[in-house]
Scaffold this motif. Structure first.
Motif, PDB file in Angstrom:
ATOM      1  N   ASN A 114       0.807  -1.554   0.240  1.00 15.23           N
ATOM      2  CA  ASN A 114       0.104   0.470  -0.344  1.00 15.23           C
ATOM      3  C   ASN A 114       1.079   1.177  -0.062  1.00 15.23           C
ATOM      4  O   ASN A 114      -0.071   2.320  -0.756  1.00 15.23           O
ATOM      5  N   ASP A 118       2.471   5.464  -6.953  1.00 16.48           N
ATOM      6  CA  ASP A 118       1.188   5.297  -7.512  1.00 16.48           C
ATOM      7  C   ASP A 118       1.530   4.792  -9.479  1.00 16.48           C
ATOM      8  O   ASP A 118       0.409   4.065 -10.257  1.00 16.48           O
ATOM      9  N   LYS A 121       2.140   0.573  -9.327  1.00 15.79           N
ATOM     10  CA  LYS A 121       0.017   0.389  -8.413  1.00 15.79           C
ATOM     11  C   LYS A 121      -0.159   0.743 -10.070  1.00 15.79           C
ATOM     12  O   LYS A 121      -1.475  -0.663 -10.656  1.00 15.79           O
ATOM     13  N   ALA A 149      -3.279  -5.311  -0.100  1.00 15.37           N
ATOM     14  CA  ALA A 149      -4.817  -4.800   0.223  1.00 15.37           C
ATOM     15  C   ALA A 149      -6.267  -5.488   1.595  1.00 15.37           C
ATOM     16  O   ALA A 149      -6.311  -6.031   1.990  1.00 15.37           O
ATOM     17  N   ASN A 171      -7.864   0.324   2.196  1.00 18.65           N
ATOM     18  CA  ASN A 171      -7.713   1.439   1.935  1.00 18.65           C
ATOM     19  C   ASN A 171      -6.664   1.552   0.274  1.00 18.65           C
ATOM     20  O   ASN A 171      -7.784   1.618  -0.270  1.00 18.65           O
ATOM     21  N   ASP A 172      -6.117   2.285  -0.116  1.00 20.03           N
ATOM     22  CA  ASP A 172      -5.940   2.664  -1.682  1.00 20.03           C
ATOM     23  C   ASP A 172      -5.692   1.473  -2.304  1.00 20.03           C
ATOM     24  O   ASP A 172      -6.811   1.367  -3.308  1.00 20.03           O
ATOM     25  N   ASN A 173      -5.473   0.467  -1.806  1.00 18.63           N
ATOM     26  CA  ASN A 173      -5.101  -1.121  -2.909  1.00 18.63           C
ATOM     27  C   ASN A 173      -6.207  -1.586  -2.625  1.00 18.63           C
ATOM     28  O   ASN A 173      -6.660  -2.214  -3.342  1.00 18.63           O
ATOM     29  N   LEU A 175      -9.253   0.277  -1.836  1.00 16.56           N
ATOM     30  CA  LEU A 175     -10.152   0.264  -3.621  1.00 16.56           C
ATOM     31  C   LEU A 175      -9.865  -0.043  -4.885  1.00 16.56           C
ATOM     32  O   LEU A 175     -10.395   0.364  -5.547  1.00 16.56           O
ATOM     33  N   ARG A 176      -8.514   0.099  -5.418  1.00 17.35           N
ATOM     34  CA  ARG A 176      -8.060  -0.036  -6.398  1.00 17.35           C
ATOM     35  C   ARG A 176      -8.766  -1.956  -6.681  1.00 17.35           C
ATOM     36  O   ARG A 176      -8.865  -2.616  -8.164  1.00 17.35           O
TER      37      ARG A 176
END
Length: 526
Positions: A114, A118, A121, A149, A171-173, A175-176
């Motif tokens: 995470n 960017d 990712k 994630a 978290n951001d991962n 959401l992806r």
């Protein structure tokens, strides 16, 4: 392929190039009855396949350095259902299996953490999306992954993709990952089965208190009814791995590919015993009395071959290939003690046993090598060449030639039915000494498609002393094609040296048989 169904798993193993780690992995998967296991963070370089444990197979995909890496562990029955696999990168790997009603595509994923930037990712998720886009629409799609994630659906926006049993905040991962699953019609199986908390978390930090669910088994929504169960198995133990084994049970039976039956090898080592040797001589003599009544040479050969093999099977029996672990009982007991300490939360004892286990494994390995060296020396003195080479293979069993994908000049994988030729100059310059045998091994192991198998299974390097050229002869479908046949080479008559340069030593006898022909027929190129 259990009659009750198929058990698949995902596991971040932390590292697989430590001594005994592959054999211990095979044993843990056997204990947990896992047929297909997606492995992440293997840290193995290159790509290829090798045998682990007694009969399991390990396929892996890595980079040039010992970072990242993914792999696929299969038991002997599941290996027969493998149609093809593709080593995409050090974070992605794809395999396709046949099952009773169609095909199943398995993708092993290891996502950046995470905290990664960017751009890293984006590169990973773009590559994964392209990989998913190539999956045939009627295939069952399965992702065995460590996505790093955490996912949750607090607002009901991701209904059908993630279930209500997610213990960690988004978290951001995460959401992806949810966006990827929605765009490809996938759902996360871990989050749909009610289990106690200890059977949900898949990662524990070294302090023993921080824990998260970051390893997932993801399946096509269309086939979600196949999943009977999905949970974490805390008892699985492998080295210093801080991730837990995640398993899912499917209502599915794989379908093994048909292959030619291999002849059963007789245990010819028993002929060293005088009584057995005399018994075999009598048996074979009695069977050959009928040879005098046969006139045709072909009938004579068939009868000779049949009676010889039947007599060998009757008197000598089938040759066995026992493969004993070189780990001692003391080492295995320490492994069990460490497993119990971790399950009880006794981290002090767990860390102490880590050092003890490392020393014991190193000691066992040293003793194993010394014992094999003594047996090699004894076999050499007694001129027992069979035992001599067997012990050499025992020492080099984990150093088999890497089997990588056969690539065209533009880097495309030659595994589809249209792949019927390859540029030899590029092929030889971008592969090692075993370039030809690598392609042949792919054909023999059934990894390439049917037409590509025919193409690769007879690929040989033949030398023509009269023309001072070498040729790569291939058979694709029913036609013979010659590709790039004009490279001159200096040759002084040392056939074995030439064989060592252009193919591995296992193909030496086949090469010499070709060289004895002295000529090579050149068909017309299509």
């Amino acid at each position: 392929m259990d009659r009750r169904g198929l058990r698949i798993a995902t596991w971040n193993v932390l590292i697989l190039n430590e001594p005994a780690s592959k054999n211990l992995l095979s044993e843990e998967l056997r204990k947990n009855k896992v047929s297909i296991a997606g492995l992440t963070e293997t840290r193995l370089t290159g790509s290829g396949e090798e045998r682990i444990g007694n009969s399991d197979s390990l396929l892996w995909s890595g980079g040039s350095s010992r970072r990242n890496g993914v792999g696929l562990a299969l038991n002997s029955l599941t290996r027969k259902a493998l149609l093809l696999y593709e080593a995409v990168s050090d974070r992605l790997m794809k395999a396709r299996f046949g099952h009773k009603h169609g095909k199943m595509t398995v993708i092993i994923c290891y996502a950046p953490t995470n905290d990664s930037d960017d751009a890293t990712k984006e590169d990973f998720y773009s590559a994964l999306s392209r990989c998913l886009a190539t999956v045939p629409p009627h295939d069952i799609t399965v992702l065995l992954s460590d996505f790093n994630a955490t996912v949750r659906d607090d607002m009901g926006l991701w209904r059908g993709t993630v279930g209500p049993l997610s213990p960690d905040p988004l978290n951001d991962n995460g959401l992806r990952l949810l966006e990827l699953c929605r765009s490809h019609d996938l759902y996360i199986a871990n989050t749909y089965f009610q289990r106690k908390t200890s059977h949900q978390y898949t990662w524990y930090s070294n302090d023993g208190r921080t824990k998260k669910m970051i390893d997932y088994i993801i399946i096509s929504k269309r086939w979600r009814s196949l999943v009977k169960n999905c949970r974490t198995y805390r008892s699985a133990e492998l080295g210093n791995a801080d991730h837990r084994l995640v398993c899912a049970d499917l209502r599915l039976r794989l379908h093994a590919q048909r292959s030619k039956r291999k002849p059963v090898a007789a245990d010819i080592g028993k002929l060293k015993e005088p009584d057995t040797c005399q018994k075999y001589s009598i048996e074979i003599s009695n069977r050959f009395e009928a040879l005098g009544s046969l006139n045709s040479s072909e009938d004579l050969w068939k009868h000779f071959k049949l009676q010889t093999c039947e007599a060998a099977q009757l008197v000598l029996g089938k040759r066995s290939y026992p493969k004993k672990s070189w780990l001692t009982n003391e080492t295995l007991q320490v492994i069990e003690q460490r497993r119990k300490a971790r399950l009880l939360g006794d981290m002090t004892t767990y860390r102490r046993l880590n050092g003890v286990l490392d020393r014991l494994i190193h000691r066992d390995k040293t003793q194993f090598v010394a014992r094999i060296a003594d047996e090699i020396e004894l076999a050499s003195k007694e001129k027992d060449m069979g035992s001599l080479f067997k012990h050499f293979r025992d020492l080099t069993e984990n150093k088999t030639p890497t089997l990588g994908p056969v690539l065209s000049r533009d880097g495309a994988l030659l595994s589809d039915e249209g792949s019927s030729c390859v540029n030899v100059d590029f092929f030889i310059s971008h592969n090692s000494r075993s370039n030809v045998s690598r392609a042949r091994a792919f054909g023999e192991r059934g990894i390439l498609s049917k037409k590509a198998k025919e193409f690769a299974s007879v690929m040989v390097v033949a030398f023509n002393p009269r023309l001072s050229n070498f040729f790569v002869l291939t058979t694709a479908a029913a036609s013979t094609t010659v590709i790039a046949a004009s490279t001159s080479c200096n040759f002084d008559g040392d056939y074995s040296a030439f064989a060592g340069d252009y193919c591995d030593y296992g193909c030496l006898s086949s090469l010499l048989r070709l060289l004895l022909l002295r000529t090579v027929t050149i068909p017309t190129c299509n």
